[in-house]
Each structure stands twice: as structure tokens, then as C-alpha cells.
Write a protein that holds these residues in place. Structure first.
Motif, PDB file in Angstrom:
ATOM      1  N   PRO A 148     -28.443  26.404 -25.523  1.00 51.48           N
ATOM      2  CA  PRO A 148     -26.938  25.570 -26.511  1.00 51.48           C
ATOM      3  C   PRO A 148     -25.922  25.653 -25.368  1.00 51.48           C
ATOM      4  CG  PRO A 148     -28.829  27.841 -26.985  1.00 51.48           C
ATOM      5  CD  PRO A 148     -28.445  27.771 -24.992  1.00 51.48           C
ATOM      6  N   SER A 149     -25.229  25.331 -26.689  1.00 46.58           N
ATOM      7  CA  SER A 149     -23.085  24.945 -26.341  1.00 46.58           C
ATOM      8  C   SER A 149     -22.860  27.062 -26.229  1.00 46.58           C
ATOM      9  CB  SER A 149     -22.627  24.276 -27.424  1.00 46.58           C
ATOM     10  OG  SER A 149     -22.939  25.001 -28.474  1.00 46.58           O
ATOM     11  N   GLU A 150     -21.626  26.985 -26.270  1.00 47.56           N
ATOM     12  CA  GLU A 150     -21.506  28.314 -25.598  1.00 47.56           C
ATOM     13  C   GLU A 150     -20.865  28.698 -27.317  1.00 47.56           C
ATOM     14  OE1 GLU A 150     -17.405  28.909 -23.104  1.00 47.56           O
ATOM     15  OE2 GLU A 150     -17.724  27.405 -22.159  1.00 47.56           O
ATOM     16  N   GLU A 151     -20.652  27.835 -28.862  1.00 46.28           N
ATOM     17  CA  GLU A 151     -20.183  28.184 -29.835  1.00 46.28           C
ATOM     18  C   GLU A 151     -22.278  28.802 -30.522  1.00 46.28           C
ATOM     19  OE1 GLU A 151     -19.548  25.350 -28.377  1.00 46.28           O
ATOM     20  OE2 GLU A 151     -16.928  25.906 -28.246  1.00 46.28           O
ATOM     21  N   ALA A 152     -23.562  27.379 -29.537  1.00 45.43           N
ATOM     22  CA  ALA A 152     -23.898  28.208 -30.746  1.00 45.43           C
ATOM     23  C   ALA A 152     -24.575  29.459 -29.780  1.00 45.43           C
ATOM     24  CB  ALA A 152     -24.659  27.211 -30.039  1.00 45.43           C
ATOM     25  N   ASN A 197     -22.777  31.215 -28.830  1.00 48.83           N
ATOM     26  CA  ASN A 197     -21.727  33.029 -29.635  1.00 48.83           C
ATOM     27  C   ASN A 197     -22.315  32.882 -31.469  1.00 48.83           C
ATOM     28  OD1 ASN A 197     -19.828  33.064 -27.928  1.00 48.83           O
ATOM     29  ND2 ASN A 197     -18.828  32.073 -28.961  1.00 48.83           N
ATOM     30  N   GLY A 198     -23.244  32.311 -31.701  1.00 47.96           N
ATOM     31  CA  GLY A 198     -23.942  32.510 -33.341  1.00 47.96           C
ATOM     32  C   GLY A 198     -25.558  32.777 -33.119  1.00 47.96           C
ATOM     33  N   ILE A 199     -25.630  32.621 -31.909  1.00 45.12           N
ATOM     34  CA  ILE A 199     -27.536  32.896 -31.980  1.00 45.12           C
ATOM     35  C   ILE A 199     -27.225  34.287 -30.579  1.00 45.12           C
ATOM     36  CG2 ILE A 199     -29.680  32.644 -30.561  1.00 45.12           C
ATOM     37  CD1 ILE A 199     -28.485  29.421 -30.705  1.00 45.12           C
ATOM     38  N   TYR A 200     -27.395  34.066 -29.899  1.00 48.18           N
ATOM     39  CA  TYR A 200     -27.355  35.593 -29.366  1.00 48.18           C
ATOM     40  C   TYR A 200     -25.882  36.779 -29.154  1.00 48.18           C
ATOM     41  CZ  TYR A 200     -30.186  33.130 -26.553  1.00 48.18           C
ATOM     42  OH  TYR A 200     -30.997  32.081 -26.607  1.00 48.18           O
ATOM     43  N   GLY A 201     -24.348  36.172 -29.680  1.00 47.76           N
ATOM     44  CA  GLY A 201     -22.977  37.012 -29.541  1.00 47.76           C
ATOM     45  C   GLY A 201     -22.688  36.758 -28.994  1.00 47.76           C
ATOM     46  N   PRO A 202     -21.269  36.882 -29.347  1.00 53.88           N
ATOM     47  CA  PRO A 202     -20.110  36.090 -28.295  1.00 53.88           C
ATOM     48  C   PRO A 202     -19.728  37.352 -27.053  1.00 53.88           C
ATOM     49  CG  PRO A 202     -19.448  38.416 -29.946  1.00 53.88           C
ATOM     50  CD  PRO A 202     -20.441  38.123 -30.004  1.00 53.88           C
ATOM     51  N   GLY A 203     -20.805  38.195 -26.192  1.00 50.43           N
ATOM     52  CA  GLY A 203     -20.471  39.094 -25.314  1.00 50.43           C
ATOM     53  C   GLY A 203     -20.869  38.763 -23.997  1.00 50.43           C
ATOM     54  N   LEU A 204     -20.651  38.809 -22.713  1.00 52.17           N
ATOM     55  CA  LEU A 204     -20.821  38.736 -21.195  1.00 52.17           C
ATOM     56  C   LEU A 204     -22.722  38.320 -21.473  1.00 52.17           C
ATOM     57  CD1 LEU A 204     -18.511  39.938 -19.121  1.00 52.17           C
ATOM     58  CD2 LEU A 204     -18.406  37.950 -19.871  1.00 52.17           C
ATOM     59  N   ILE A 205     -23.231  39.567 -22.062  1.00 55.25           N
ATOM     60  CA  ILE A 205     -24.439  39.916 -21.663  1.00 55.25           C
ATOM     61  C   ILE A 205     -25.366  38.390 -22.665  1.00 55.25           C
ATOM     62  CG2 ILE A 205     -24.471  41.491 -23.659  1.00 55.25           C
ATOM     63  CD1 ILE A 205     -26.465  42.151 -19.815  1.00 55.25           C
ATOM     64  N   GLU A 260     -27.625  36.376 -21.775  1.00 53.09           N
ATOM     65  CA  GLU A 260     -28.560  35.648 -22.087  1.00 53.09           C
ATOM     66  C   GLU A 260     -29.677  34.651 -22.298  1.00 53.09           C
ATOM     67  OE1 GLU A 260     -31.855  37.921 -25.227  1.00 53.09           O
ATOM     68  OE2 GLU A 260     -30.013  38.872 -25.225  1.00 53.09           O
ATOM     69  N   ALA A 261     -27.939  34.179 -22.744  1.00 54.62           N
ATOM     70  CA  ALA A 261     -28.527  32.340 -22.775  1.00 54.62           C
ATOM     71  C   ALA A 261     -28.981  31.931 -21.837  1.00 54.62           C
ATOM     72  CB  ALA A 261     -27.669  32.225 -23.423  1.00 54.62           C
ATOM     73  N   ILE A 262     -28.139  31.884 -20.543  1.00 57.68           N
ATOM     74  CA  ILE A 262     -28.583  31.140 -19.508  1.00 57.68           C
ATOM     75  C   ILE A 262     -29.151  31.639 -18.425  1.00 57.68           C
ATOM     76  CG2 ILE A 262     -27.854  30.911 -17.140  1.00 57.68           C
ATOM     77  CD1 ILE A 262     -24.573  31.525 -18.412  1.00 57.68           C
ATOM     78  N   ALA A 263     -30.181  33.274 -18.908  1.00 62.77           N
ATOM     79  CA  ALA A 263     -31.041  33.935 -18.145  1.00 62.77           C
ATOM     80  C   ALA A 263     -33.214  32.701 -19.457  1.00 62.77           C
ATOM     81  CB  ALA A 263     -31.525  35.158 -18.623  1.00 62.77           C
ATOM     82  N   ALA A 264     -32.408  31.946 -20.488  1.00 65.66           N
ATOM     83  CA  ALA A 264     -33.467  32.128 -21.344  1.00 65.66           C
ATOM     84  C   ALA A 264     -33.643  30.248 -21.061  1.00 65.66           C
ATOM     85  CB  ALA A 264     -32.992  32.338 -22.706  1.00 65.66           C
ATOM     86  N   ALA A 265     -32.310  29.909 -20.628  1.00 65.75           N
ATOM     87  CA  ALA A 265     -32.581  28.549 -20.347  1.00 65.75           C
ATOM     88  C   ALA A 265     -33.266  28.178 -18.856  1.00 65.75           C
ATOM     89  CB  ALA A 265     -30.975  28.057 -20.123  1.00 65.75           C
TER      90      ALA A 265
END
Length: 75
Positions: A28-32, A34-42, A46-51
Motif C-alpha cells: 500500500p501507499s505510505e498514506e495507506a 499510516n491508516g492501516i498499520y500506523g505511522p511508525g517505522l515498525i 510490517e507493511a513491507i514485510a507483508a508485501a
């Protein structure tokens, strides 16, 4: 750690690599994020790992459903 510029820069490079080499839409985009996972580095990590996991699963599925190559035997 939430605003660590070096960590953010490292994740940005990883994100760019995933976007370049993984199927479209898997990350997902960085904005997405932030909304799905949260705004932190972790959360970005997590989003990158899921991808990456989703990409591997797609590749495995494609390999499993691909018919075997014909056996060409020359005598």
C-alpha cells in the motif's frame, strides 16, 4: 525512534525496491500504511514485510499451478 531520519531513509529505499520488483498493489501507499498499520517505522516495516510475503505466496501459487514442461525425449 518514530521520527528517526536514518531509519526512515532506510525504509524508503526498501520501499522503492519492493515497489520496483514486486507486483503492483502488493504494498500500500505510505498514506495507506499510516491508516492501516500506523505511522511508525515498525508499521512501515510490517507493511513491507507483508508485501514481500504476499509476493512469495503469489510466486509459489504460480509455480504450483503452472503445468509441467513437456518431456521432449530424443531417441
Amino acid at each position: 525512534m518514530k521520527n528517526d531520519p536514518e531509519g526512515r531513509a532506510a525504509l524508503r529505499l526498501i520501499r522503492e525496491t519492493v515497489e520496483e520488483h514486486c507486483p503492483p498493489g502488493v504494498l500500500p501507499s505510505e498514506e495507506a500504511v499510516n491508516g492501516i498499520y500506523g505511522p511508525g517505522l515498525i508499521d512501515e516495516a510490517e507493511a513491507i514485510a507483508a508485501a514481500i510475503v504476499a509476493t512469495v505466496e503469489r510466486l509459489q501459487l504460480r509455480a504450483a499451478t503452472k503445468p509441467p514442461a513437456p518431456n521432449i525425449a530424443h531417441k
